[in-house]
Write a protein that holds these residues in place. Structure first.
Motif, PDB file in Angstrom:
ATOM      1  N   GLN A  87       0.831  -1.200   0.000  1.00 62.82           N
ATOM      2  CA  GLN A  87       0.000   0.000   0.000  1.00 62.82           C
ATOM      3  C   GLN A  87       0.866   1.250   0.000  1.00 62.82           C
ATOM      4  OE1 GLN A  87      -3.692   0.118  -0.085  1.00 62.82           O
ATOM      5  NE2 GLN A  87      -2.892   2.026  -0.899  1.00 62.82           N
ATOM      6  N   THR A  90       2.201   1.670  -3.462  1.00 59.24           N
ATOM      7  CA  THR A  90       1.077   2.055  -4.321  1.00 59.24           C
ATOM      8  C   THR A  90       0.744   3.532  -4.119  1.00 59.24           C
ATOM      9  OG1 THR A  90       0.215  -0.197  -4.287  1.00 59.24           O
ATOM     10  CG2 THR A  90      -1.326   1.543  -4.904  1.00 59.24           C
ATOM     11  N   ASN A  91       0.748   3.992  -2.864  1.00 56.79           N
ATOM     12  CA  ASN A  91       0.467   5.405  -2.583  1.00 56.79           C
ATOM     13  C   ASN A  91       1.499   6.321  -3.235  1.00 56.79           C
ATOM     14  OD1 ASN A  91      -1.726   4.578  -1.102  1.00 56.79           O
ATOM     15  ND2 ASN A  91      -0.734   4.856   0.876  1.00 56.79           N
ATOM     16  N   PRO A 106      -7.923   0.970 -11.908  1.00 61.02           N
ATOM     17  CA  PRO A 106      -8.073  -0.031 -10.845  1.00 61.02           C
ATOM     18  C   PRO A 106      -8.655  -1.348 -11.351  1.00 61.02           C
ATOM     19  CG  PRO A 106      -8.939   2.087 -10.137  1.00 61.02           C
ATOM     20  CD  PRO A 106      -8.651   2.193 -11.608  1.00 61.02           C
ATOM     21  N   SER A 124      -5.943  -6.814   0.936  1.00 65.97           N
ATOM     22  CA  SER A 124      -6.400  -5.869  -0.081  1.00 65.97           C
ATOM     23  C   SER A 124      -5.593  -4.583   0.027  1.00 65.97           C
ATOM     24  CB  SER A 124      -7.891  -5.567   0.075  1.00 65.97           C
ATOM     25  OG  SER A 124      -8.140  -4.919   1.300  1.00 65.97           O
ATOM     26  N   ILE A 125      -5.557  -3.856  -1.093  1.00 64.81           N
ATOM     27  CA  ILE A 125      -4.986  -2.517  -1.120  1.00 64.81           C
ATOM     28  C   ILE A 125      -6.030  -1.591  -1.708  1.00 64.81           C
ATOM     29  CG2 ILE A 125      -2.575  -3.282  -1.295  1.00 64.81           C
ATOM     30  CD1 ILE A 125      -2.750  -2.695  -4.314  1.00 64.81           C
ATOM     31  N   GLN A 126      -5.788  -0.283  -1.623  1.00 71.10           N
ATOM     32  CA  GLN A 126      -6.725   0.685  -2.184  1.00 71.10           C
ATOM     33  C   GLN A 126      -6.041   1.558  -3.215  1.00 71.10           C
ATOM     34  OE1 GLN A 126      -8.953   3.135   0.429  1.00 71.10           O
ATOM     35  NE2 GLN A 126      -9.919   1.431   1.486  1.00 71.10           N
ATOM     36  N   ASN A 128      -7.250   4.986  -5.142  1.00 68.47           N
ATOM     37  CA  ASN A 128      -8.277   6.033  -5.278  1.00 68.47           C
ATOM     38  C   ASN A 128      -9.621   5.578  -4.711  1.00 68.47           C
ATOM     39  OD1 ASN A 128      -6.325   7.605  -6.550  1.00 68.47           O
ATOM     40  ND2 ASN A 128      -6.868   6.807  -8.556  1.00 68.47           N
ATOM     41  N   ASN A 129      -9.606   5.108  -3.486  1.00 68.02           N
ATOM     42  CA  ASN A 129     -10.786   4.663  -2.736  1.00 68.02           C
ATOM     43  C   ASN A 129     -11.450   3.418  -3.314  1.00 68.02           C
ATOM     44  OD1 ASN A 129     -10.583   6.784  -0.835  1.00 68.02           O
ATOM     45  ND2 ASN A 129     -11.540   8.165  -2.312  1.00 68.02           N
ATOM     46  N   GLN A 130     -10.819   2.755  -4.252  1.00 66.53           N
ATOM     47  CA  GLN A 130     -11.344   1.491  -4.773  1.00 66.53           C
ATOM     48  C   GLN A 130     -10.503   0.356  -4.193  1.00 66.53           C
ATOM     49  OE1 GLN A 130     -12.273   1.466  -8.920  1.00 66.53           O
ATOM     50  NE2 GLN A 130     -12.504  -0.739  -9.002  1.00 66.53           N
ATOM     51  N   ILE A 131     -11.173  -0.633  -3.624  1.00 62.75           N
ATOM     52  CA  ILE A 131     -10.491  -1.747  -2.978  1.00 62.75           C
ATOM     53  C   ILE A 131     -10.095  -2.790  -4.014  1.00 62.75           C
ATOM     54  CG2 ILE A 131     -10.751  -3.650  -1.331  1.00 62.75           C
ATOM     55  CD1 ILE A 131     -12.599  -1.813   0.286  1.00 62.75           C
ATOM     56  N   ARG A 133      -8.848  -6.478  -4.012  1.00 61.25           N
ATOM     57  CA  ARG A 133      -8.719  -7.656  -3.161  1.00 61.25           C
ATOM     58  C   ARG A 133      -7.775  -8.679  -3.779  1.00 61.25           C
ATOM     59  NH1 ARG A 133     -12.058  -6.558   0.671  1.00 61.25           N
ATOM     60  NH2 ARG A 133     -14.130  -5.715   0.326  1.00 61.25           N
TER      61      ARG A 133
END
Length: 168
Positions: A87, A90-91, A106, A124-126, A128-131, A133
């Motif tokens: 994460q 990814t960020n 995504p 899971s990672i996110q 832009n607020n989309q998970i 899995r």
């Protein structure tokens, strides 16, 4: 990066004034001018893209970038540490993409864990607020990665896709 003026001028001319149309069900759309992006299928496009993404802030030891396909991996003492590292990377990628006007899709983003646990809460990672899995399989550059429960990764080439490529 320093480049001769004539080379910069050539690339600018090559990218300026490009248009496109879309054909759907034998109907052609109106022509529109393109203000960004690079033409697909050209060797020069690949080179320009690689120059453009050269400063993505990802660690070389835990990433692989092949043109516009990016693979990020992490290891840790447990799944929670791995997800935290993924994460975090990814960020950093999301921040770079926003700054450089690159969009991450995504729906084309995949997550696979060494041990596939379909009911694990922290797998899971996110983006832009989309998970995103974890799944049991993923594809990268035509290779299918499979993570059976409790086993190490298996890497399987997609022979169907290879066969299609050979027949073209």
């Amino acid at each position: 990066m320093r480049a001769p003026y004539y080379l910069i001028s050539f690339v600018e001319e090559w990218l300026t004034g490009r248009t496109m149309t879309v054909k759907h069900r034998n109907k052609l759309s109106a022509e529109i001018e393109l203000h960004n992006g690079i033409p697909q299928g050209s060797s020069l496009s690949v080179l320009l893209w690689l120059i453009y993404v050269n400063d993505i802030p990802l660690e070389n030891q835990t990433t692989n970038i092949f043109v516009d396909d990016t693979l990020i991996w992490a290891e840790g003492k447990d799944d929670e540490e791995v997800i935290q590292k993924l994460q975090s990377q990814t960020n950093e990628l999301i921040t770079w993409c926003e700054k450089n006007q690159v969009i991450i899709n995504p729906n084309k983003t995949q997550l696979i864990m060494n041990r596939y646990q379909p009911h694990a809460r922290n797998s899971s990672i996110q983006i832009n607020n989309q998970i995103i899995r974890a799944s049991q399989t993923m594809r990268y550059l035509g290779v299918k990665f499979v993570s059976p429960p409790g086993l190490k990764f298996h890497i399987l080439p997609d022979f169907g896709e290879i066969k299609e490529d050979i027949q073209k």
